[in-house]
Every structure is written in structure tokens, then in C-alpha cells.
Design a protein around this motif. Sequence first.
Motif, PDB file in Angstrom:
ATOM      1  N   SER A 170       0.858  -1.168   0.000  1.00 38.99           N
ATOM      2  CA  SER A 170       0.000   0.000   0.000  1.00 38.99           C
ATOM      3  C   SER A 170       0.900   1.225   0.000  1.00 38.99           C
ATOM      4  O   SER A 170       2.115   1.115  -0.107  1.00 38.99           O
ATOM      5  N   GLU A 171       0.284   2.399   0.129  1.00 42.76           N
ATOM      6  CA  GLU A 171       1.071   3.610   0.136  1.00 42.76           C
ATOM      7  C   GLU A 171       2.037   3.619   1.321  1.00 42.76           C
ATOM      8  O   GLU A 171       1.778   3.042   2.368  1.00 42.76           O
ATOM      9  N   VAL A 172       3.187   4.247   1.143  1.00 45.04           N
ATOM     10  CA  VAL A 172       4.206   4.302   2.176  1.00 45.04           C
ATOM     11  C   VAL A 172       3.898   5.480   3.098  1.00 45.04           C
ATOM     12  O   VAL A 172       3.643   6.594   2.648  1.00 45.04           O
ATOM     13  N   LEU A 173       3.925   5.208   4.396  1.00 50.47           N
ATOM     14  CA  LEU A 173       3.704   6.249   5.384  1.00 50.47           C
ATOM     15  C   LEU A 173       5.029   6.668   5.996  1.00 50.47           C
ATOM     16  O   LEU A 173       5.934   5.857   6.133  1.00 50.47           O
ATOM     17  N   ASP A 174       5.124   7.931   6.367  1.00 51.36           N
ATOM     18  CA  ASP A 174       6.263   8.390   7.143  1.00 51.36           C
ATOM     19  C   ASP A 174       5.728   8.934   8.464  1.00 51.36           C
ATOM     20  O   ASP A 174       4.517   8.963   8.694  1.00 51.36           O
ATOM     21  N   LEU A 175       6.622   9.365   9.348  1.00 52.97           N
ATOM     22  CA  LEU A 175       6.207   9.826  10.667  1.00 52.97           C
ATOM     23  C   LEU A 175       5.224  10.989  10.579  1.00 52.97           C
ATOM     24  O   LEU A 175       4.203  11.008  11.283  1.00 52.97           O
ATOM     25  N   ALA A 176       5.471  11.942   9.699  1.00 50.82           N
ATOM     26  CA  ALA A 176       4.580  13.108   9.591  1.00 50.82           C
ATOM     27  C   ALA A 176       3.177  12.702   9.148  1.00 50.82           C
ATOM     28  O   ALA A 176       2.182  13.159   9.726  1.00 50.82           O
ATOM     29  N   LEU A 177       3.069  11.843   8.149  1.00 54.18           N
ATOM     30  CA  LEU A 177       1.761  11.392   7.681  1.00 54.18           C
ATOM     31  C   LEU A 177       1.072  10.531   8.739  1.00 54.18           C
ATOM     32  O   LEU A 177      -0.132  10.653   8.974  1.00 54.18           O
ATOM     33  N   ALA A 178       1.837   9.667   9.401  1.00 55.79           N
ATOM     34  CA  ALA A 178       1.262   8.826  10.455  1.00 55.79           C
ATOM     35  C   ALA A 178       0.720   9.690  11.596  1.00 55.79           C
ATOM     36  O   ALA A 178      -0.321   9.383  12.175  1.00 55.79           O
ATOM     37  N   ARG A 179       1.407  10.781  11.919  1.00 52.31           N
ATOM     38  CA  ARG A 179       0.906  11.689  12.955  1.00 52.31           C
ATOM     39  C   ARG A 179      -0.404  12.344  12.527  1.00 52.31           C
ATOM     40  O   ARG A 179      -1.275  12.594  13.356  1.00 52.31           O
ATOM     41  N   LYS A 180      -0.568  12.606  11.233  1.00 51.10           N
ATOM     42  CA  LYS A 180      -1.840  13.151  10.734  1.00 51.10           C
ATOM     43  C   LYS A 180      -2.961  12.122  10.885  1.00 51.10           C
ATOM     44  O   LYS A 180      -4.090  12.479  11.206  1.00 51.10           O
ATOM     45  N   VAL A 181      -2.645  10.857  10.644  1.00 52.75           N
ATOM     46  CA  VAL A 181      -3.631   9.792  10.826  1.00 52.75           C
ATOM     47  C   VAL A 181      -4.062   9.748  12.291  1.00 52.75           C
ATOM     48  O   VAL A 181      -5.259   9.679  12.598  1.00 52.75           O
ATOM     49  N   LEU A 182      -3.108   9.815  13.206  1.00 52.65           N
ATOM     50  CA  LEU A 182      -3.432   9.816  14.635  1.00 52.65           C
ATOM     51  C   LEU A 182      -4.269  11.036  15.002  1.00 52.65           C
ATOM     52  O   LEU A 182      -5.253  10.927  15.738  1.00 52.65           O
ATOM     53  N   ALA A 183      -3.913  12.187  14.467  1.00 54.91           N
ATOM     54  CA  ALA A 183      -4.636  13.424  14.775  1.00 54.91           C
ATOM     55  C   ALA A 183      -6.076  13.390  14.267  1.00 54.91           C
ATOM     56  O   ALA A 183      -6.932  14.123  14.770  1.00 54.91           O
ATOM     57  N   ALA A 184      -6.359  12.535  13.291  1.00 51.49           N
ATOM     58  CA  ALA A 184      -7.721  12.415  12.748  1.00 51.49           C
ATOM     59  C   ALA A 184      -8.613  11.533  13.627  1.00 51.49           C
ATOM     60  O   ALA A 184      -9.797  11.392  13.338  1.00 51.49           O
ATOM     61  N   GLN A 185      -8.068  10.962  14.685  1.00 51.24           N
ATOM     62  CA  GLN A 185      -8.828  10.099  15.592  1.00 51.24           C
ATOM     63  C   GLN A 185      -9.297  10.921  16.792  1.00 51.24           C
ATOM     64  O   GLN A 185      -8.490  11.276  17.658  1.00 51.24           O
ATOM     65  N   PRO A 186     -10.577  11.240  16.891  1.00 53.86           N
ATOM     66  CA  PRO A 186     -11.062  12.049  18.009  1.00 53.86           C
ATOM     67  C   PRO A 186     -10.730  11.468  19.380  1.00 53.86           C
ATOM     68  O   PRO A 186     -10.368  12.201  20.302  1.00 53.86           O
ATOM     69  N   PHE A 187     -10.830  10.147  19.541  1.00 50.29           N
ATOM     70  CA  PHE A 187     -10.537   9.553  20.846  1.00 50.29           C
ATOM     71  C   PHE A 187      -9.070   9.716  21.220  1.00 50.29           C
ATOM     72  O   PHE A 187      -8.739   9.977  22.383  1.00 50.29           O
ATOM     73  N   SER A 188      -8.188   9.587  20.243  1.00 52.70           N
ATOM     74  CA  SER A 188      -6.762   9.791  20.508  1.00 52.70           C
ATOM     75  C   SER A 188      -6.490  11.226  20.935  1.00 52.70           C
ATOM     76  O   SER A 188      -5.659  11.474  21.809  1.00 52.70           O
ATOM     77  N   ASN A 189      -7.192  12.163  20.328  1.00 50.35           N
ATOM     78  CA  ASN A 189      -7.054  13.569  20.724  1.00 50.35           C
ATOM     79  C   ASN A 189      -7.551  13.782  22.146  1.00 50.35           C
ATOM     80  O   ASN A 189      -6.941  14.521  22.924  1.00 50.35           O
ATOM     81  N   LEU A 190      -8.662  13.150  22.491  1.00 50.74           N
ATOM     82  CA  LEU A 190      -9.210  13.254  23.838  1.00 50.74           C
ATOM     83  C   LEU A 190      -8.193  12.783  24.882  1.00 50.74           C
ATOM     84  O   LEU A 190      -8.033  13.402  25.929  1.00 50.74           O
ATOM     85  N   LEU A 191      -7.494  11.700  24.571  1.00 50.04           N
ATOM     86  CA  LEU A 191      -6.510  11.157  25.503  1.00 50.04           C
ATOM     87  C   LEU A 191      -5.173  11.900  25.446  1.00 50.04           C
ATOM     88  O   LEU A 191      -4.356  11.746  26.346  1.00 50.04           O
ATOM     89  N   GLY A 192      -4.939  12.668  24.395  1.00 49.32           N
ATOM     90  CA  GLY A 192      -3.665  13.373  24.254  1.00 49.32           C
ATOM     91  C   GLY A 192      -2.531  12.471  23.807  1.00 49.32           C
ATOM     92  O   GLY A 192      -1.367  12.682  24.151  1.00 49.32           O
ATOM     93  N   THR A 193      -2.860  11.474  23.005  1.00 51.84           N
ATOM     94  CA  THR A 193      -1.865  10.498  22.544  1.00 51.84           C
ATOM     95  C   THR A 193      -0.900  11.132  21.547  1.00 51.84           C
ATOM     96  O   THR A 193      -1.300  11.902  20.679  1.00 51.84           O
ATOM     97  N   ARG A 194       0.377  10.754  21.685  1.00 45.58           N
ATOM     98  CA  ARG A 194       1.430  11.235  20.783  1.00 45.58           C
ATOM     99  C   ARG A 194       2.108  10.041  20.111  1.00 45.58           C
ATOM    100  O   ARG A 194       2.398   9.048  20.766  1.00 45.58           O
ATOM    101  N   LEU A 195       2.366  10.164  18.818  1.00 42.07           N
ATOM    102  CA  LEU A 195       3.153   9.169  18.095  1.00 42.07           C
ATOM    103  C   LEU A 195       4.586   9.672  18.112  1.00 42.07           C
ATOM    104  O   LEU A 195       4.898  10.698  17.511  1.00 42.07           O
ATOM    105  N   VAL A 196       5.465   8.964  18.832  1.00 45.97           N
ATOM    106  CA  VAL A 196       6.837   9.450  19.012  1.00 45.97           C
ATOM    107  C   VAL A 196       7.863   8.718  18.165  1.00 45.97           C
ATOM    108  O   VAL A 196       8.979   9.214  17.988  1.00 45.97           O
TER     109      VAL A 196
END
Length: 146
Positions: A2-28
Motif C-alpha cells: 500500500s502507500e508508504v507512510l512516514d512519521l509526519a503522515l502517520a501523525r496526521k492519521v493519529l490526529a484524525a482520531q477524536p478519541f486519541s485527541n481526547l486522551l492526548g496520545t502522541r506518536l513518538v
Amino acid sequence: MSEVLDLALARKVLAAQPFSNLLGTRLVAFGDGAATLELDIRDDLRQQHGFLHGGVLGYAADNALTFAAGTVAGARLITAGFTIDYLRPAEGVLLRAEARVVRAGRTRVVCRCDLSTVDGAGVETLCAVAQGTIAVTPPTEPPHAT
């Protein structure tokens, strides 16, 4: 696969998850078959005995497993299933979920996740382990014009 993800794009995927935002989750960390998520342990995430709620650990494992799979299979993924073993109560100031790919197939990716807490002095303690199977979803076709 499938398409190749990098850290910046993966962080955008995480930011699109409302529950992850509620918890304040960070992809490090993201890449080379591994991903690491972190979130601050807050009082509103604890259970009645003062430990981090097991549901938060399950969420972190699920997401870390899927992000690890994303490093080899792209973004078209969904969790097929996972198991978690709680080893000790989760106490500290930070939860860290470190996942890595065990085997990547064409339609399924098997991953393992270690969940640790970090205390105020920086001491890390393993509190749970998880293993999951992540399904690679087929591409969707655009609707046909009629």
C-alpha cells in the motif's frame, strides 16, 4: 502493499482520531516495522484504585499494534483482533506503548506490543504485553457514474 507512510503522515492519521485527541496520545516513533505511542497519565484516566484504567492500556496497545503494521503495510488497516495480558498495575506519569511487526503477510500483519509506565524519576516498568493481528483492507473503488 500500500502507500508508504512516514512519521509526519502517520501523525496526521493519529490526529484524525477524536478519541486519541481526547486522551492526548502522541506518536513518538514510526518506521522500520515499529511504532511507539505515548500519553500522559492523568487522574481522569485512572480506575477506582488509582491505577491507569485497563481500557486505556487496551486502547494504547490496539493503536500501537496498528501503527506498527502501518510501517510495512500502509494506512489501509483495521484491527482483526488482539489479546492483552496485564502484568502489574499501571502507575506513573507516562504510558508508553512500543509495538513491532512480528510477521507481515499480504493480507494480515502480526504485531507485538510492550506497554510500560514511566515514573517521575524516569524509571520504566513493563505493565502489560499485547499481540494482535492487523488486517490489510482492500482499496475501495470510486462509485460508478450512471
